[in-house]
Design an enzyme around this catalytic site. Structure first.
Site, short mmCIF file in Angstrom:
data_model
loop_
_atom_site.label_atom_id
_atom_site.label_comp_id
_atom_site.label_asym_id
_atom_site.label_seq_id
_atom_site.Cartn_x
_atom_site.Cartn_y
_atom_site.Cartn_z
N LYS A 292 0.74 -1.17 -0.03
CA LYS A 292 0.15 0.02 -0.07
C LYS A 292 0.76 1.25 -0.12
CE LYS A 292 -0.31 0.85 4.53
NZ LYS A 292 -0.67 2.10 5.47
N THR A 293 1.86 0.95 0.56
CA THR A 293 2.70 2.59 0.87
C THR A 293 3.44 2.62 -0.46
OG1 THR A 293 3.19 2.07 2.98
CG2 THR A 293 4.52 3.66 2.10
N ASP B 121 -3.70 8.05 3.76
CA ASP B 121 -3.27 6.88 3.97
C ASP B 121 -4.13 6.29 5.28
OD1 ASP B 121 -1.77 4.59 4.21
OD2 ASP B 121 0.16 5.49 5.20
N GLU B 122 -4.35 5.02 5.53
CA GLU B 122 -4.93 4.52 6.67
C GLU B 122 -6.19 5.06 6.62
OE1 GLU B 122 -3.71 1.99 7.91
OE2 GLU B 122 -1.58 2.19 8.43
N GLN C 230 -8.36 -3.85 8.74
CA GLN C 230 -7.10 -3.53 9.83
C GLN C 230 -7.53 -2.26 10.60
OE1 GLN C 230 -3.05 -4.05 8.68
NE2 GLN C 230 -3.78 -4.14 6.47
N ARG D 207 1.08 -10.18 10.35
CA ARG D 207 2.59 -9.61 10.59
C ARG D 207 3.57 -10.71 10.12
NH1 ARG D 207 1.40 -5.39 9.40
NH2 ARG D 207 -0.61 -6.27 9.03
#
Length: 719
Positions: free
Chosen positions: A35-36, A220-221, A251, A606
DNA sequence: GCGACATTGTTTTTT
DNA sequence: ACAATGTCGC
């Protein structure tokens, strides 16, 4: 135009997102789906292919870490200068707007920011000033109320009490708190966002200016935005601008602090032409881990719907170990880590994740005993240390004597004979005259309304501040800090007490001089702030890394929340028990339970290579024995993905289990056994006492707590 | 104004 | 259990 380096190393879907012509784009980015990378490449795409000036780009994140990373990666990718681009956190950007337009925002130029600790102190003082009982009106709860109001955009005058006296009183405190903030020239975190929203909303020309400037907004997020942040973004996008948001409803783990996952849905409604792109290919984990993650999150309703997949291999099965107790659990995990390290792998590739911080203790002890270096994330941060906050308070008070929060903090630190009684009088005056503590102190001295001793002590404090102010005119920032730590007597104060802690504190304070020396104001902010203000802001807004220890190959330990965004080859999720994870406080409520499940999803995803899940049959919690059941999340992972390791390490369950006694004297009940009571429901036998007709059992019931029951009366059945 | 005892709460965290 | 506050007495 060479587009290849922007699109080359992206997959089909990522490419589509990066190069989309759409005005409004929602990228649903699963964990580990890059995503980044998409965000960074999008910015590159805009500037190089679409010839957008960096000046018209606004990129918003939640944490300083994320924004620093984004900026860095954008700059690295870019051949041309990125000067003019706005990359920052919601708070950072809101702050910037307020500094530039402080007058229109109704602030004083030198306004300072209250962190949540300062805010709590102020709330408490306001409660006491209103002559309310602070046990009935708990400062923490009141603070929660105020912040929740602000997060929703509600000012005191907007809130209807509906005849509810409690609510009425809360609003009254809120109102008084606002007045106190105004007098002192401070704003809290929530205020920053709300105030900047109102600034834009109520100043059409300003809004038009920024709308014209920020033609391209990226967030973002997005699932973590609260109502104000959403409104802020929406306002800036207006009718004509381009909006690109990235988020993952699976998330969303910060609902409890005001984040609204629904903003993703709301976004779709508010921008009906939105194109939705799902990034589902995962580059992080094995197929086994992803299957587990998909299965667990599949139990949540109301998802936007995403299914992670990988081109990679299955990898190893998920390890599951049910421990006797928390010590056995730690022992098991640490044995495995030792194995891992002896295979030549790095400790830094291993993370132990837990639901609550208290769980780290057993691991710390065991790791210490085994001499394995570790690092715990999320400890006290540099600028949060008491001694540093004291120094900062001096600097703040020098900058603005009206800052009551700073005044209260250091007026008698180090002790200079200004006691509680004196301060009470000062507070009383401040309250009745609606002035600040500083002004009240001056008045009282002038009017000789204090005892000579108190007046002297207070006067010498005012003098000290004046001297320090004088000494700091036209002096470099770090010299100001130097003055403060010495002239204030803080160093001496800590020197007096000769513990190791105070040595550390003095070192920390001296470090502050270094921090000031290294501090530079960002070019584009320099026009709005002098250096000291910028430094003070920095101290609040970016309070530094927690536990920044010297780098060493360390086992990583953190809560599941703080693991978000990180990845490790080897991940241990421990304490996966009903009541702990999902947490007791979330079990009853369906939506909170779903948030716990998302947290579990975050934890699972993770792991790159191997995931290990453990729980304990017996755990001490708040000093009490608990016998939790394995978490429902464990059974949500398909059994074929799991290798159940039932080989116990040496630690055995407590010695008081002497089987023969249990068998003979307790009528077939055994310690650790699950039983059913007609009224209390399910529980577990903890202990027993006596024999025959008087024999009693201690049973820990799921909902009723622990009770002693006489066997011959209690109609218990064995489960 | 400081040290000894009592009381209290105890999920998660950023800004 | 335990740490972190707050209260009370000198």
């Amino acid at each position: 135009m060479d587009v290849s380096n922007i699109l080359n190393d992206l997959n089909e879907v990522q490419r589509e997102a990066v190069s989309a012509p759409d005005r409004s784009l929602l990228v649903l980015a699963g964990a580990g789906s890059g995503k980044t990378r998409v965000l960074v490449h999008r910015i590159s795409w805009l500037t190089t292919v679409e010839n957008v000036s960096p000046y018209s780009i606004l990129a918003v994140t939640f944490t300083n870490k994320a924004s620093a990373e984004m900026r860095q990666r954008v700059e690295k990718m870019q051949s041309q200068s990125m000067a003019g681009i706005w990359v920052g956190t919601f708070h950072g950007l809101a702050h910037r707007l307020l500094r530039s337009h402080w007058q229109q925002a109704g602030l004083v130029q030198s306004f300072q920011i209250l962190d949540s600790d300062d805010q709590l102190r102020l709330v408490k003082r306001v409660i006491l000033a209103l002559e309310l009982d602070d046990t009935q009106w708990q400062p923490k709860q009141v603070r929660g109320f105020i912040n929740a109001c602000k997060d929703e955009g509600d000012r005191p005058q907007h809130i209807a009490d509906n005849g509810d006296p409690v609510r009425r009183q809360l609003v009254r405190i809120y109102s008084a708190y606002e007045a106190a903030c105004k007098r002192a020239g401070v704003i809290d975190f929530a205020e920053m966002l709300l105030r900047s929203l109102e600034l834009l909303r109520d100043n059409k020309d300003l809004l038009a200016h920024y709308q014209q400037r920020f033609r391209h907004i990226l967030v973002d997020e997005f699932q973590d935005t609260n109502a104000i942040q959403y409104a802020w973004v929406r306002l800036l996008v207006g009718k004509d601008n381009n909006i690109f948001v990235v988020g993952d409803d699976d998330q969303a783990i910060y609902g409890w602090r005001g984040a609204r996952v629904e903003n993703l849905q709301k976004f779709r409604k508010d921008f009906p032409q939105t194109r939705i792109i799902k990034l589902e290919q995962n580059y992080r984990s094995t197929a086994t881990i992803l299957s587990a993650a998909n299965a667990v999150i599949g139990n949540n309703g109301d998802r936007l719907g995403k299914r992670l997949w990988t081109a990679g291999s299955d990898g190893q099965p998920i390890t599951y170990y049910q421990a006797y107790n928390e010590f056995d659990e730690a022992r098991f995990i640490i044995d495995k880590i030792k194995q891992w390290v002896s295979d030549g792998e790095l400790r830094a590739d291993v993370a132990i994740l837990y639901r609550s911080n208290a769980q780290s203790r057993v691991f710390e002890q065991t790791l210490n005993a085994e001499q394995i270096p570790y690092r715990i994330y999320g400890g006290l941060r540099y600028f949060d240390r008491a001694e540093i906050k004291d120094c900062i308070a001096y600097l703040r008070l020098m900058n603005n004597v009206l800052d009551d929060t700073a005044f209260e903090r250091i007026v008698n630190v180090p002790a200079r004979g200004i006691g509680g009684r004196t301060l009470e009088i000062v507070r009383e005056r401040a309250k009745t005259a609606e002035i600040t503590m500083w002004q009240a102190a001056e008045q009282l001295i002038k009017e000789k309304a204090l005892t000579a001793r108190a007046a002297n002590a207070l006067q010498s404090f005012l003098d000290l501040m004046a001297e320090m102010q004088a000494a700091c005119i036209d002096v470099e920032l770090h010299e100001k800090v130097e003055h403060v730590i010495h002239q204030s007597g803080l160093i001496e104060h800590h020197e007096k007490d000769k513990s190791e802690k105070s040595e550390q504190r003095i070192e920390n304070m001296e470090e502050l001089v270094g921090a000031a020396k290294n501090f530079t104001v960002a070019e584009d902010e320099a026009q709005d702030m002098d250096k000291i203000t910028a430094f003070l802001t920095y101290a609040v807004l970016e309070s530094g890394e927690g536990q920044a220890q010297e780098w060493e190959d360390c086992v990583q330990m953190m809560t599941l929340h703080s693991a978000k965004g990180l990845e490790f080859k080897q991940v241990y999720i421990c304490g996966v028990e009903e009541g702990l994870f999902p947490h007791q406080r979330s079990i009853e409520d369906a939506s909170r339970l779903e948030e716990e499940r998302r947290l579990c999803y975050v934890g699972i995803t993770r792991a790159r290579e191997q995931l290990t899940i453990t729980n304990a049959e017996h755990r001490q919690l708040y000093g009490r024995d608990t016998y939790p059941r394995a978490s429902r999340f464990i059974s949500e992972i398909p059994a074929e993905l799991v290798a159940d390791v039932r080989l116990r390490t040496q630690v055995s369950e407590p010695q008081y289990v002497s089987d023969d006694l249990c068998e003979n004297e307790t009528g077939g009940f055994q310690i650790g056994q699950r039983v059913m009571h007609p009224k209390f429901g399910e529980g577990m036998v903890l202990n027993f006492e006596g024999s025959g007709a008087h024999a009693r059992l201690e049973v820990n019931f799921e909902f009723e707590g622990t009770k002693w029951l006489v066997i011959s009366y209690a109609n218990l059945s064995i489960l």
